[in-house]
Design an enzyme around this catalytic site. Structure first.
Site, PDB file in Angstrom:
ATOM      1  CE  LYS A 193      -4.258  -0.406   0.788  1.00 60.42           C
ATOM      2  NZ  LYS A 193      -5.092  -1.127  -0.201  1.00 60.42           N
TER       3      LYS A 193
ATOM      4  CB  THR B  43      -2.126  -3.691  -0.650  1.00 57.71           C
ATOM      5  OG1 THR B  43      -3.478  -3.464  -1.019  1.00 57.71           O
ATOM      6  CG2 THR B  43      -1.375  -4.355  -1.790  1.00 57.71           C
ATOM      7  CG  ASP B  44      -7.418  -3.540   3.660  1.00 55.30           C
ATOM      8  OD1 ASP B  44      -7.597  -2.329   3.456  1.00 55.30           O
ATOM      9  OD2 ASP B  44      -7.952  -4.176   4.588  1.00 55.30           O
TER      10      ASP B  44
ATOM     11  CG  PHE C 125      27.942  29.622 -15.316  1.00 54.13           C
ATOM     12  CD1 PHE C 125      28.485  28.434 -14.850  1.00 54.13           C
ATOM     13  CD2 PHE C 125      27.363  29.627 -16.585  1.00 54.13           C
ATOM     14  CE1 PHE C 125      28.462  27.276 -15.615  1.00 54.13           C
ATOM     15  CE2 PHE C 125      27.332  28.473 -17.354  1.00 54.13           C
ATOM     16  CZ  PHE C 125      27.879  27.298 -16.868  1.00 54.13           C
TER      17      PHE C 125
ATOM     18  NE  ARG D  24      25.677  31.566 -11.428  1.00 51.87           N
ATOM     19  CZ  ARG D  24      25.503  30.396 -12.013  1.00 51.87           C
ATOM     20  NH1 ARG D  24      24.832  30.301 -13.156  1.00 51.87           N
ATOM     21  NH2 ARG D  24      25.990  29.294 -11.476  1.00 51.87           N
TER      22      ARG D  24
ATOM     23  CD  GLN E 212      27.319  22.001 -13.200  1.00 53.20           C
ATOM     24  OE1 GLN E 212      27.179  23.144 -12.759  1.00 53.20           O
ATOM     25  NE2 GLN E 212      27.076  21.707 -14.461  1.00 53.20           N
TER      26      GLN E 212
ATOM     27  CG  ASN F 192      21.066  27.222 -11.917  1.00 53.12           C
ATOM     28  OD1 ASN F 192      20.750  28.079 -11.092  1.00 53.12           O
ATOM     29  ND2 ASN F 192      22.117  27.349 -12.721  1.00 53.12           N
TER      30      ASN F 192
ATOM     31  CG  HIS G 180      18.017  29.550 -14.638  1.00 54.74           C
ATOM     32  ND1 HIS G 180      19.361  29.290 -14.510  1.00 54.74           N
ATOM     33  CD2 HIS G 180      17.489  28.492 -15.301  1.00 54.74           C
ATOM     34  CE1 HIS G 180      19.644  28.133 -15.086  1.00 54.74           C
ATOM     35  NE2 HIS G 180      18.517  27.623 -15.572  1.00 54.74           N
TER      36      HIS G 180
HETATM   37  O1  LIG Z   1      25.963  26.642 -12.426  1.00 57.92           O
HETATM   38  C1  LIG Z   1      25.678  26.470 -13.628  1.00 57.92           C
HETATM   39  N1  LIG Z   1      26.022  25.299 -14.237  1.00 57.92           N
HETATM   40  C2  LIG Z   1      25.732  25.035 -15.545  1.00 57.92           C
HETATM   41  O2  LIG Z   1      26.078  23.945 -16.088  1.00 57.92           O
HETATM   42  C3  LIG Z   1      25.043  26.031 -16.251  1.00 57.92           C
HETATM   43  N2  LIG Z   1      24.580  26.121 -17.536  1.00 57.92           N
HETATM   44  C4  LIG Z   1      23.977  27.318 -17.672  1.00 57.92           C
HETATM   45  O3  LIG Z   1      23.403  27.722 -18.712  1.00 57.92           O
HETATM   46  N3  LIG Z   1      24.024  28.014 -16.504  1.00 57.92           N
HETATM   47  C5  LIG Z   1      24.685  27.242 -15.606  1.00 57.92           C
HETATM   48  N4  LIG Z   1      25.009  27.429 -14.291  1.00 57.92           N
END
Ligand SMILES: O=c1[nH]c(=O)c2[nH]c(=O)[nH]c2[nH]1
Length: 307
Positions: A15, A60-61, A164, A181, A228, A254, A256
């Site tokens: 369940k 499952t009950d 970046f 950023r 990353q 991410n 944005h």
């Molecule tokens: O931290 C980031 N990693 C990426 O691989 C990536 N690619 C992207 O367009 N912006 C970012 N920012």
């Protein structure tokens, strides 16, 4: 009947999403545990698929009833303790069942602050973040217990200390290099305990709180050249700081934040002066990786963090 040209592959049943809320009364002060518990059992279950014989099937009950009965009879100390007790029960008490996987989401409630202090029995749901646990008990090969802890919905933002640049540029690249950023993400993480069921178990709550603190601290303290890199730093801090963990996997969108283009209005919009951003919803970059203790095996499934 097994068909002449097909054979049954991996199978499990149980369940899913039992929403169990346990109140513990300590005089007039109440405590709440709010869980979503999913049970998946597997074992000697070929026949129910091939012939429809239910002789090896615990309904499952019944698994649902067991979740609620265990919550009442044993209480819920932590999601991990509860999952371990359930997993062991299904395997140890039901012959054909050799493996039980219990997945748990936990929703946090805070006490409401009143004029007389923290309310004894009034709570407000603590919005975003969800604690997760997965317990797998397998009685084959001498028995093994695996406990995964985790969290999701932990949304964090650095309003600077993120750049970046230096990436590959091909004929489709339009992204401009950015030296200041916003870095924002919603962390999903799953970590694997190296405790295998023998000896004293870890202090699950202390571990959870400790991992969370390390994740937040690493996010805040890392000067980021990419999400990353931040992810890896967060994972490294957790593995270095918590001896009881061997592996942690992340899924980090991410989130944005684009500087609004106000040049058409003759308005400069630079990070250094305190910019205005458009918080984009989708698409989003999705950064996923596992960080391991050197020599440890990767055992957390790749999609585990997307559940
Ligand atoms: O931290 C980031 N990693 C990426 O691989 C990536 N690619 C992207 O367009 N912006 C970012 N920012």
């Amino acid at each position: 009947m097994a068909s002449p040209i097909t054979v049954l592959g991996q199978n499990q049943y149980g369940k899913a999403e039992n929403r169990v809320v346990k109140i513990t009364r300590d005089g007039g002060t109440h405590h709440i545990k709010d869980l979503n518990v999913s049970v998946a059992l597997s074992g000697d279950l070929d026949e129910v698929h091939y012939s429809g014989s239910n002789a090896h099937v615990l309904p499952t009950d019944t698994t649902k009833n067991t979740v609620f009965a265990f919550a009442k009879e044993h209480g819920i100390r932590t999601a991990e303790d509860f999952g371990i007790a359930l997993a062991r029960h299904f395997v140890d008490s039901t012959e054909p069942i050799t493996t039980a996987r219990i997945r748990i989401e936990e929703y946090a409630w805070d006490r409401i602050a009143t004029s007389g202090g923290d309310a004894p029995h009034s709570f407000v749901r603590n919005g975003g973040e969800i604690r997760t646990a997965q317990i797998t008990y397998d009685s084959r090969d001498g028995g093994s217990l695996e406990v995964l802890g985790g969290l999701k919905g932990l949304t964090v933002l650095n309003s600077t200390d993120s750049e970046f640049w230096g990436y590959i540029k091909d004929r489709y690249t339009t992204l401009e290099e950015d030296y200041d950023r916003i870095l924002a993400t919603e962390v999903s993480a799953v970590w694997r305990h190296n405790w295998n069921g023998e000896g004293t178990p870890p202090d699950w709550d202390e571990c959870y709180a400790g991992v969370r603190t390390l994740l937040l601290r690493a996010f805040a303290e890392t000067y980021s050249l990419s999400l990353q890199q931040t992810l890896y730093e967060m994972g490294s801090q957790v593995i270095e700081g918590r001896d009881e963990l061997d592996e942690i996997r992340f899924s980090m969108p991410n989130k944005h934040h684009f500087k609004a283009d106000l040049k058409v209005f003759g308005i400069e919009n630079e990070a250094a002066d305190g910019a205005v951003y458009l918080a984009a919803d989708r698409p989003y970059g999705l950064i996923e990786a596992t960080v391991l203790r050197d020599g440890a095996q990767a055992r957390i499934p790749v999609d585990m963090t997307n559940l």
